[in-house]
Enzyme design. Structure first.
Site, PDB file in Angstrom:
ATOM      1  N   SER A   1       0.803  -1.214   0.000  1.00 21.31           N
ATOM      2  CA  SER A   1       0.000   0.000   0.000  1.00 21.31           C
ATOM      3  C   SER A   1       0.838   1.266   0.000  1.00 21.31           C
ATOM      4  O   SER A   1       1.517   1.566  -0.953  1.00 21.31           O
ATOM      5  CB  SER A   1      -0.966  -0.023   1.184  1.00 21.31           C
ATOM      6  OG  SER A   1      -1.813  -1.133   1.093  1.00 21.31           O
TER       7      SER A   1
ATOM      8  N   ASP B   1       9.913   5.316 -10.372  1.00 20.42           N
ATOM      9  CA  ASP B   1       9.482   5.908 -11.641  1.00 20.42           C
ATOM     10  C   ASP B   1      10.150   7.252 -11.908  1.00 20.42           C
ATOM     11  O   ASP B   1      10.409   7.614 -13.052  1.00 20.42           O
ATOM     12  CB  ASP B   1       7.961   6.083 -11.655  1.00 20.42           C
ATOM     13  CG  ASP B   1       7.233   4.777 -11.927  1.00 20.42           C
ATOM     14  OD1 ASP B   1       7.908   3.733 -12.014  1.00 20.42           O
ATOM     15  OD2 ASP B   1       5.996   4.805 -12.035  1.00 20.42           O
TER      16      ASP B   1
ATOM     17  N   LYS C   1      -0.655  -4.294  -3.257  1.00 21.03           N
ATOM     18  CA  LYS C   1      -1.934  -3.782  -2.768  1.00 21.03           C
ATOM     19  C   LYS C   1      -2.094  -2.349  -3.275  1.00 21.03           C
ATOM     20  O   LYS C   1      -1.543  -1.426  -2.723  1.00 21.03           O
ATOM     21  CB  LYS C   1      -1.936  -3.841  -1.227  1.00 21.03           C
ATOM     22  CG  LYS C   1      -3.010  -3.010  -0.550  1.00 21.03           C
ATOM     23  CD  LYS C   1      -4.401  -3.441  -0.923  1.00 21.03           C
ATOM     24  CE  LYS C   1      -5.431  -2.633  -0.141  1.00 21.03           C
ATOM     25  NZ  LYS C   1      -5.385  -1.201  -0.380  1.00 21.03           N
TER      26      LYS C   1
END
Length: 448
Positions: A315, A326, A340
């Site tokens: 999460s 990224d 998740k």
């Protein structure tokens, strides 16, 4: 009525701290100027059911009446209604659930970052309620409680066969009130009573250490209200202690998640600009974009960085790892994360209970959803394999004993350097240190 979105996670038991759920919420969208939204009308239940729903409710009421009248054990209407809600949410997905008023209160304590108690971490060791560690500076610490103390009574009530949740309820209480613990300790001729006055206890979600060669280590155990504040304090101290500051390791292993705004703030601490995460849901109010703020003071955006993850990273911790990966800010080391990637919105109900309802999916800056996929590390390093000659219970007991002796990696003062012997016990951490000592990494695609 305010709402918060949360991410599902795990549980912790620090005395006074009950079971907690990790969640995530739209408190601030960096780079934009939102307000904390009210529950949108689309999320508010209709008071007047439609003819179709009214007919279905009659069937539901008939079923409840039959159960109340004919089931061999007496059941209250409240129990049956709560059970029905739980069953309904259970048909949706693994992360939507119903919280009783008591469970909702515990969740609020978990994410608030503090509670009123005495400040000890407890566990059941050989079925005996045992002190793992008193938190330094708390009433329990000042009263002389020690790791390994057995709590045989709480306010005169024996703790034999007690659960951790029951123990937490008995020991926690209002600030200024007193609790009497009957303690048995090695060397005692008989158990002794210790009277402790409860105080406000902070919940620390950030721990740290350093290495002699200018590398800092920060571990985030979960994301709660004060995580960003605690992180900033450690980073400030490290910048003063580590000159030059050659590298930073952010350990998110076994971090089950937490508040979304804290995941954004933690990510923002390491980024100069750019998108951190965005969410998309069926309701427009769930479509949000979170950006890093430019021009902040005290950032460590130039420090080489490695993030540790494993299958227990979920999460909110995946948001941080995904954003830093990224944005080419950090190298990700370890094993694939949990996967998740859905957002739960906490919607309070009239009687103090609440729904934890999945309302959106989140996406990393590159547009990838982590849900059921996880974050893939740049450098795969498996954890040390579990010994085949030891049971899971024995391993847990050994780790508990190690923690009670304050021999864990983060049990020592933050400014006490990590030793080579400690690194040898943790192959993933050791690899992270090697990468930072030989920065920039070679032969790796898409290097930060």
């Amino acid at each position: 009525m305010l709402r918060k979105s949360w991410f599902w996670g795990g549980a912790a038991l620090v005395l006074g701290l009950g079971i907690g759920w990790s969640l995530a919420g739209p408190v601030a969208v960096f780079g934009q100027n939102p307000t904390i939204p009210e529950i949108p009308k689309s999320l508010q239940p209709s008071i007047s059911p439609t003819p179709v729903s009214d007919a279905k409710l009659k069937v539901f009421a008939q079923a409840l009446a039959l159960i109340e009248e004919q089931y061999p054990e007496a059941k209250t209407t409240k129990d049956l209604v709560y059970g029905a809600i739980q069953g309904t949410l259970g048909t949706l997905d693994p992360h939507s659930s119903f919280m009783t008023p008591e469970e909702f209160r515990e969740l609020q304590i978990e994410t608030k970052g503090q509670f009123s108690g005495i400040g000890i971490e407890i566990a059941l060791k050989d079925r005996v309620l045992t002190v793992v560690s008193p938190i330094e500076g708390t009433p329990a610490y000042q009263a002389g409680m020690k790791p390994g103390d057995q709590i045989v009574k709480i306010n005169g009530t024996p703790t034999k066969n007690i659960t951790l949740i029951e123990a937490v309820k008995l020991i926690r209480g209002p600030k200024g009130s007193k609790v009497t613990l009957t303690i048995n300790r090695e060397g005692f001729q008989q158990p002794k009573d210790i009277v402790i006055t409860r105080e406000i206890i902070p919940i620390r979600s950030v721990k740290a250490r350093i290495l002699d060669d200018g590398i800092g280590y920060v571990r985030v155990t979960h994301f709660q209200d004060k995580t960003d504040h605690d992180l900033q304090a450690f980073l400030k101290n490290m910048k003063q202690r580590l000159v030059p500051f050659k590298g930073l390791i952010l350990d998110l292993r076994n971090d089950p998640g937490g508040l979304l705004d804290q995941a954004v703030r933690v990510s923002d601490e390491f980024l100069r600009s750019g998108l951190i995460v965005y969410t998309e849901g069926r309701n427009r109010s769930q479509n949000m974009r979170f950006y890093a703020r430019a021009g902040q003071e005290g950032k460590v955006a130039n420090v080489p960085m490695v993030v540790l993850i494993n299958e227990g990273s979920a999460s909110a911790s995946e948001i941080v790892a995904g954003a830093l990966k990224d944005q080419k800010r950090a190298l990700i080391v370890g094993t694939k994360s949990f996967g998740k990637g859905s957002v739960q919105t906490i919607i309070p109900l009239e009687d103090g209970s609440a729904l934890r309802l999945t309302t959106a999916l989140y996406f990393t800056p590159s547009g990838v959803t982590i849900n059921e996929k996880g974050v893939l590390p740049d450098v795969v390093v498996e954890d040390k394999p579990l010994p085949t000659d030891k049971s899971a219970q024995k391993l847990r007991d050994e780790l508990l004993s190690q923690h009670m002796r304050r021999e864990g990696l983060t049990d020592k003062p933050w400014n006490q350097p990590i030793t080579p012997e400690e690194l040898d016990k943790d192959p993933q951490l050791k690899k992270a240190v090697e990468l930072l000592r030989n920065w920039p990494p070679k032969n790796l695609a898409k290097q930060p």
